[in-house]
Write a protein that holds these residues in place. Structure first.
Motif, PDB file in Angstrom:
ATOM      1  N   VAL A 172     -13.277  10.944  36.957  1.00 47.89           N
ATOM      2  CA  VAL A 172     -12.868  11.049  35.557  1.00 47.89           C
ATOM      3  C   VAL A 172     -11.567  11.846  35.548  1.00 47.89           C
ATOM      4  O   VAL A 172     -11.536  12.964  36.050  1.00 47.89           O
ATOM      5  N   ILE A 173     -10.498  11.252  35.024  1.00 46.82           N
ATOM      6  CA  ILE A 173      -9.198  11.923  35.000  1.00 46.82           C
ATOM      7  C   ILE A 173      -8.719  11.959  33.552  1.00 46.82           C
ATOM      8  O   ILE A 173      -8.607  10.919  32.910  1.00 46.82           O
ATOM      9  N   VAL A 174      -8.470  13.158  33.068  1.00 46.47           N
ATOM     10  CA  VAL A 174      -8.033  13.317  31.681  1.00 46.47           C
ATOM     11  C   VAL A 174      -6.888  14.312  31.593  1.00 46.47           C
ATOM     12  O   VAL A 174      -6.687  15.143  32.476  1.00 46.47           O
ATOM     13  N   GLY A 175      -6.161  14.222  30.493  1.00 46.34           N
ATOM     14  CA  GLY A 175      -5.119  15.188  30.195  1.00 46.34           C
ATOM     15  C   GLY A 175      -5.701  16.377  29.458  1.00 46.34           C
ATOM     16  O   GLY A 175      -6.908  16.430  29.176  1.00 46.34           O
ATOM     17  N   THR A 176      -4.830  17.318  29.162  1.00 44.33           N
ATOM     18  CA  THR A 176      -5.261  18.497  28.416  1.00 44.33           C
ATOM     19  C   THR A 176      -4.275  18.762  27.291  1.00 44.33           C
ATOM     20  O   THR A 176      -3.149  18.287  27.301  1.00 44.33           O
ATOM     21  N   GLU A 177      -4.731  19.538  26.356  1.00 40.58           N
ATOM     22  CA  GLU A 177      -3.874  19.998  25.270  1.00 40.58           C
ATOM     23  C   GLU A 177      -3.647  21.489  25.466  1.00 40.58           C
ATOM     24  O   GLU A 177      -4.620  22.244  25.620  1.00 40.58           O
ATOM     25  N   ALA A 178      -2.371  21.902  25.463  1.00 39.34           N
ATOM     26  CA  ALA A 178      -2.047  23.324  25.591  1.00 39.34           C
ATOM     27  C   ALA A 178      -2.375  24.032  24.293  1.00 39.34           C
ATOM     28  O   ALA A 178      -2.088  23.525  23.207  1.00 39.34           O
ATOM     29  N   ARG A 179      -3.014  25.184  24.417  1.00 37.94           N
ATOM     30  CA  ARG A 179      -3.382  25.978  23.244  1.00 37.94           C
ATOM     31  C   ARG A 179      -2.667  27.329  23.215  1.00 37.94           C
ATOM     32  O   ARG A 179      -3.029  28.209  22.439  1.00 37.94           O
ATOM     33  N   GLY A 180      -1.666  27.495  24.085  1.00 37.67           N
ATOM     34  CA  GLY A 180      -0.912  28.740  24.118  1.00 37.67           C
ATOM     35  C   GLY A 180      -1.553  29.775  25.015  1.00 37.67           C
ATOM     36  O   GLY A 180      -2.757  29.727  25.295  1.00 37.67           O
ATOM     37  N   ALA A 181      -0.731  30.699  25.496  1.00 37.20           N
ATOM     38  CA  ALA A 181      -1.171  31.803  26.358  1.00 37.20           C
ATOM     39  C   ALA A 181      -1.914  31.308  27.597  1.00 37.20           C
ATOM     40  O   ALA A 181      -2.842  31.963  28.075  1.00 37.20           O
ATOM     41  N   GLY A 182      -1.519  30.132  28.115  1.00 36.99           N
ATOM     42  CA  GLY A 182      -2.109  29.605  29.342  1.00 36.99           C
ATOM     43  C   GLY A 182      -3.443  28.918  29.162  1.00 36.99           C
ATOM     44  O   GLY A 182      -4.093  28.570  30.141  1.00 36.99           O
ATOM     45  N   LYS A 183      -3.846  28.695  27.929  1.00 36.99           N
ATOM     46  CA  LYS A 183      -5.126  28.013  27.685  1.00 36.99           C
ATOM     47  C   LYS A 183      -4.879  26.518  27.502  1.00 36.99           C
ATOM     48  O   LYS A 183      -3.954  26.113  26.800  1.00 36.99           O
ATOM     49  N   TYR A 184      -5.732  25.738  28.126  1.00 39.40           N
ATOM     50  CA  TYR A 184      -5.673  24.280  28.045  1.00 39.40           C
ATOM     51  C   TYR A 184      -7.086  23.761  27.784  1.00 39.40           C
ATOM     52  O   TYR A 184      -8.058  24.286  28.330  1.00 39.40           O
ATOM     53  N   VAL A 185      -7.161  22.694  26.986  1.00 37.95           N
ATOM     54  CA  VAL A 185      -8.447  22.105  26.630  1.00 37.95           C
ATOM     55  C   VAL A 185      -8.407  20.622  27.002  1.00 37.95           C
ATOM     56  O   VAL A 185      -7.449  19.918  26.665  1.00 37.95           O
ATOM     57  N   THR A 186      -9.430  20.170  27.703  1.00 36.37           N
ATOM     58  CA  THR A 186      -9.466  18.762  28.106  1.00 36.37           C
ATOM     59  C   THR A 186      -9.612  17.855  26.888  1.00 36.37           C
ATOM     60  O   THR A 186     -10.179  18.241  25.864  1.00 36.37           O
ATOM     61  N   GLU A 187      -9.107  16.637  27.061  1.00 35.31           N
ATOM     62  CA  GLU A 187      -9.206  15.627  26.007  1.00 35.31           C
ATOM     63  C   GLU A 187      -9.910  14.407  26.586  1.00 35.31           C
ATOM     64  O   GLU A 187      -9.390  13.752  27.485  1.00 35.31           O
ATOM     65  N   GLY A 188     -11.100  14.112  26.112  1.00 37.32           N
ATOM     66  CA  GLY A 188     -11.804  12.906  26.533  1.00 37.32           C
ATOM     67  C   GLY A 188     -12.563  12.998  27.837  1.00 37.32           C
ATOM     68  O   GLY A 188     -12.908  11.988  28.435  1.00 37.32           O
ATOM     69  N   PHE A 189     -12.881  14.215  28.274  1.00 30.94           N
ATOM     70  CA  PHE A 189     -13.629  14.351  29.524  1.00 30.94           C
ATOM     71  C   PHE A 189     -15.087  13.965  29.300  1.00 30.94           C
ATOM     72  O   PHE A 189     -15.655  14.217  28.248  1.00 30.94           O
ATOM     73  N   ARG A 190     -15.677  13.339  30.320  1.00 28.60           N
ATOM     74  CA  ARG A 190     -17.064  12.894  30.208  1.00 28.60           C
ATOM     75  C   ARG A 190     -17.754  13.052  31.569  1.00 28.60           C
ATOM     76  O   ARG A 190     -17.288  12.525  32.570  1.00 28.60           O
ATOM     77  N   PHE A 191     -18.853  13.771  31.594  1.00 30.93           N
ATOM     78  CA  PHE A 191     -19.681  13.816  32.802  1.00 30.93           C
ATOM     79  C   PHE A 191     -20.493  12.527  32.814  1.00 30.93           C
ATOM     80  O   PHE A 191     -21.274  12.276  31.891  1.00 30.93           O
ATOM     81  N   THR A 192     -20.297  11.710  33.820  1.00 29.82           N
ATOM     82  CA  THR A 192     -20.940  10.392  33.858  1.00 29.82           C
ATOM     83  C   THR A 192     -22.295  10.405  34.552  1.00 29.82           C
ATOM     84  O   THR A 192     -23.011   9.404  34.484  1.00 29.82           O
ATOM     85  N   MET A 193     -22.620  11.492  35.230  1.00 31.48           N
ATOM     86  CA  MET A 193     -23.939  11.615  35.852  1.00 31.48           C
ATOM     87  C   MET A 193     -24.235  13.080  36.141  1.00 31.48           C
ATOM     88  O   MET A 193     -23.323  13.898  36.220  1.00 31.48           O
ATOM     89  N   GLY A 194     -25.505  13.369  36.250  1.00 32.46           N
ATOM     90  CA  GLY A 194     -25.914  14.721  36.557  1.00 32.46           C
ATOM     91  C   GLY A 194     -25.707  15.052  38.025  1.00 32.46           C
ATOM     92  O   GLY A 194     -25.596  14.166  38.865  1.00 32.46           O
ATOM     93  N   GLY A 195     -25.637  16.339  38.316  1.00 29.71           N
ATOM     94  CA  GLY A 195     -25.489  16.784  39.698  1.00 29.71           C
ATOM     95  C   GLY A 195     -24.341  17.768  39.842  1.00 29.71           C
ATOM     96  O   GLY A 195     -23.869  18.346  38.870  1.00 29.71           O
ATOM     97  N   ASP A 196     -23.901  17.936  41.075  1.00 29.17           N
ATOM     98  CA  ASP A 196     -22.825  18.879  41.375  1.00 29.17           C
ATOM     99  C   ASP A 196     -21.483  18.169  41.279  1.00 29.17           C
ATOM    100  O   ASP A 196     -21.268  17.135  41.927  1.00 29.17           O
ATOM    101  N   TRP A 197     -20.584  18.711  40.488  1.00 28.95           N
ATOM    102  CA  TRP A 197     -19.265  18.133  40.283  1.00 28.95           C
ATOM    103  C   TRP A 197     -18.202  19.011  40.920  1.00 28.95           C
ATOM    104  O   TRP A 197     -18.399  20.190  41.161  1.00 28.95           O
ATOM    105  N   VAL A 198     -17.044  18.377  41.159  1.00 36.01           N
ATOM    106  CA  VAL A 198     -15.850  19.078  41.615  1.00 36.01           C
ATOM    107  C   VAL A 198     -14.786  18.827  40.555  1.00 36.01           C
ATOM    108  O   VAL A 198     -14.504  17.676  40.219  1.00 36.01           O
ATOM    109  N   ILE A 199     -14.247  19.888  40.012  1.00 33.88           N
ATOM    110  CA  ILE A 199     -13.188  19.794  39.016  1.00 33.88           C
ATOM    111  C   ILE A 199     -11.879  20.177  39.706  1.00 33.88           C
ATOM    112  O   ILE A 199     -11.758  21.273  40.253  1.00 33.88           O
ATOM    113  N   ILE A 200     -10.917  19.258  39.678  1.00 34.19           N
ATOM    114  CA  ILE A 200      -9.607  19.511  40.288  1.00 34.19           C
ATOM    115  C   ILE A 200      -8.585  19.607  39.159  1.00 34.19           C
ATOM    116  O   ILE A 200      -8.422  18.664  38.384  1.00 34.19           O
TER     117      ILE A 200
END
Length: 148
Positions: free
Chosen positions: A83-111
């Motif tokens: 799952v690859i999504v962009g983010t929206e900058a919220r200032g002061a180094g904060k970013y929020v994902t847009e449209g992220f979806r966990f497609t299955m349960g278990g251990d994930w790696v976020i890059i």
């Protein structure tokens, strides 16, 4: 004869190590990042839509607010489409994902990949353990909430 064979094996080992190091993933290009997951909603993380809020800082601890941040979610086993999504900058180094979806349960790696205005890039990997599958009638399932 034995010396020549040993030299050849050492040469091949060094050559192989050089090739592997050149082809491997680059965790950092153009600087260091300190990425912190501030929150994941829903909490705890579960199959379905999610919002990941990140704090991105440079190596000196300064907020990074002028980068393009992409977030890639994947799992360690084969066959999973990332799952690859962009983010929206919220200032002061904060970013929020847009449209992220966990497609299955278990251990994930976020890059988290940052691209700076000068074209330099940097990446950080975050292990996210135990994304929950959907809970139905007291049983866990990996089906997304919309039934797909």
């Amino acid at each position: 004869m034995n010396f020549a064979r040993t030299t050849c094996v050492i040469f091949i080992a060094i050559l192989g190590a050089l090739v592997l190091s050149a082809c491997g993933p680059r965790a950092e290009q153009g600087g260091n990042l300190d990425v912190t997951v501030l929150s994941i909603s829903p909490e705890p993380a579960a199959v379905g839509d999610a919002v990941i809020t990140l704090q991105v800082r440079d190596i000196a601890g300064n907020p990074v607010s002028d980068a393009t941040i992409l977030v890639k979610g994947t799992m360690t086993h084969a066959g999973m489409q990332p799952v690859i999504v962009g983010t929206e900058a919220r200032g002061a180094g904060k970013y929020v994902t847009e449209g992220f979806r966990f497609t299955m349960g278990g251990d994930w790696v976020i890059i988290v990949r940052a691209t700076f205005a000068n074209g330099a890039t940097a990446e950080r990997r975050i292990d996210l353990k135990g994304v929950q599958g959907e809970i139905k009638m007291g049983m866990k399932s990996d089906k997304p909430k919309d039934g797909n």
